[in-house]
Write an enzyme that holds these catalytic residues in place. Structure first.
Site, PDB file in Angstrom:
ATOM      1  N   ALA A  12     -10.631  -5.650   0.657  1.00 35.88           N
ATOM      2  CA  ALA A  12     -10.394  -5.279   2.051  1.00 35.88           C
ATOM      3  C   ALA A  12     -11.470  -4.339   2.587  1.00 35.88           C
ATOM      4  O   ALA A  12     -11.796  -4.364   3.774  1.00 35.88           O
ATOM      5  CB  ALA A  12      -9.026  -4.624   2.180  1.00 35.88           C
ATOM      6  N   ASP A 123      -0.455  -3.052  -8.025  1.00 42.42           N
ATOM      7  CA  ASP A 123      -1.054  -4.326  -7.609  1.00 42.42           C
ATOM      8  C   ASP A 123      -1.553  -5.103  -8.831  1.00 42.42           C
ATOM      9  O   ASP A 123      -2.649  -5.668  -8.820  1.00 42.42           O
ATOM     10  CB  ASP A 123      -2.203  -4.085  -6.628  1.00 42.42           C
ATOM     11  CG  ASP A 123      -2.594  -5.357  -5.850  1.00 42.42           C
ATOM     12  OD1 ASP A 123      -1.748  -6.273  -5.762  1.00 42.42           O
ATOM     13  OD2 ASP A 123      -3.734  -5.427  -5.358  1.00 42.42           O
TER      14      ASP A 123
END
Length: 420
Positions: A12, A123
């Site tokens: 990101a 994650d």
């Protein structure tokens, strides 16, 4: 002095590149973070750096240091020459049980170490698990990691940042209720194990509204992916993938399960363990091309761009030229969730062109399934060109590489082949 050679991945806030020290010939993975993308939220990167400094474990990627220059942060990390665990998972097939067990034990060991420090990763997924020398697995990417337990008072706190990757997220995270750090990582490990054994994800979200998840809660194990899994392993997954985090297996429960200690016999062929060990001592820049989602073409750069665009349009995807050598493709997976991937096209030695496919958003297994469809269409094209006398063509594929090499054809010939 460091020289950037290859892009290893993207996220990101930036990308991860392979860097070579021109003085020592050492390699490192460098996470390049664009400060402008942080939008004033620099604390995210500072937190990742501060946490990563704490870790010293065989199954955690090493942090060497960082620097800030102009509009970028540069995080210098250990380079894992075997690539991502994600790349070892064949769609709809997975990998052999013994290999899944080998990797899974290391994921759990790394996770146990993090939890001993009071850190939750939040994650865990195959894309964030790397394979280093001697087939050692390394947990990486601590951008969403956080402390759930004080290192001084040992007091534990509930977490309220709802993050991660949906198919690997636990029910409590998906429901956006305050949650404990350890059970969410344990849940993710169960999904990772399922993906390794079956080559598919069981659901896109663990909610009562999801029919696949509802079947799991109803103990209906007669559908994929569960019917592909041995009963002993299914017993372990039933203890991990429990909706109530308070009843979910602990790390000790997983490590003491009988499947973890099961011994698998080896035949006389070269195992994946031996193959990766042999690869580990070669130049990293040489075997990067063996990543599954790369295709090599013996045609020109312009012909490659043209062929890819035509192929994407014919397949019903939406391609867009986002840079001189890059095509961004938007489509949907089988659950109608948005899937975005990028194809970077560049020249490599021997006058060949490489098309490097990388996931930007969506389900990684679905992305790989899409890649296989594209690859198979390219096989058909190569065969058509060969039969038409337009040049030699051949295709080689293994579980770690997919390579298409086609002879020199004109754009007209390429279009003719596309339309057949």
């Amino acid at each position: 002095m460091w020289q950037f050679t290859e892009t290893l991945g993207e996220g990101a806030y930036g990308e991860v590149v392979l860097a070579k020290n021109v003085n020592t010939n050492e390699f490192a993975a460098v996470k390049v973070i664009d400060i402008n993308r942080l939008k004033g939220n620099d604390v995210v990167i500072r937190k990742e750096i501060d946490l990563h400094k704490l870790f010293r474990h065989e199954n955690i990627i090493r942090f060497y240091g960082y620097k800030q220059q102009y509009s970028n942060y540069y995080l210098f990390l250990e380079y894992a020459s075997g690539g991502e665990l994600f790349d070892k998972i064949e769609p709809d097939v997975g990998m052999p049980e013994y290999l899944a067990q080998h990797y899974f034990k290391q994921v759990v060991a790394g996770m146990a170490y993090l939890h001993s420090l009071g850190v939750a990763h939040r994650d865990l997924k195959p894309e964030n698990l790397l394979i280093a020398n001697n087939n050692v697995l390394k947990i990486c990417d601590f951008g969403l990691a956080t402390l759930f337990r004080s290192q001084t008072t040992k007091e534990e706190r509930k977490l309220t940042t709802y993050c991660g990757t949906a198919p690997y997220s636990s029910p409590e995270v998906w429901a956006k209720t305050p949650y404990r750090g350890e059970p969410v990582d344990v849940w993710s490990c169960g999904i990772i194990l399922t993906a390794m054994l079956t080559g598919e994800l069981p659901w896109d979200q663990p909610s009562y509204q999801n029919p696949e998840y509802k079947r799991w809660l109803d103990r209906d194990y007669y559908h994929n992916p569960w019917k592909k899994i041995d009963n002993m392993i299914l017993n372990l997954l039933r203890r991990i993938l429990i909706h109530d985090p308070g009843q979910r297996a602990k790390v000790n429960d997983i490590q003491s399960h009988r499947w973890i200690s099961k011994v698998y016999p080896q035949d006389g062929t070269e195992s994946d363990h031996q193959l990766l060990k042999r690869m580990a001592y070669s130049d990293p820049s040489e075997h990067l091309v063996h990543r599954m989602t790369r295709v090599v073409l013996a045609i020109s750069f312009d012909e490659t761009i043209y062929l890819l665009n035509r192929l994407f349009v014919h397949t019903g995807y939406t391609p867009k030229r986002t840079a001189g050598n890059q095509i961004t493709v938007v489509t949907q997976d089988k659950r109608h969730t948005e899937l975005i991937f990028k194809v970077n096209v560049f020249k490599i030695p021997d006058s060949k062109i490489m098309a490097d496919f990388r996931l930007s958003k969506g389900d990684g297994i679905e992305f790989k399934r899409k890649f296989v469809e594209i690859r198979d269409r390219l096989v058909q094209l190569a065969t058509a060109w060969s039969n038409g006398g337009g040049g030699s063509a051949y295709f080689n594929h293994s579980d770690t590489s997919s390579t298409l090499t086609a002879g020199n054809n004109s754009v007209n010939q390429l279009q003719e082949a596309m339309d057949t």
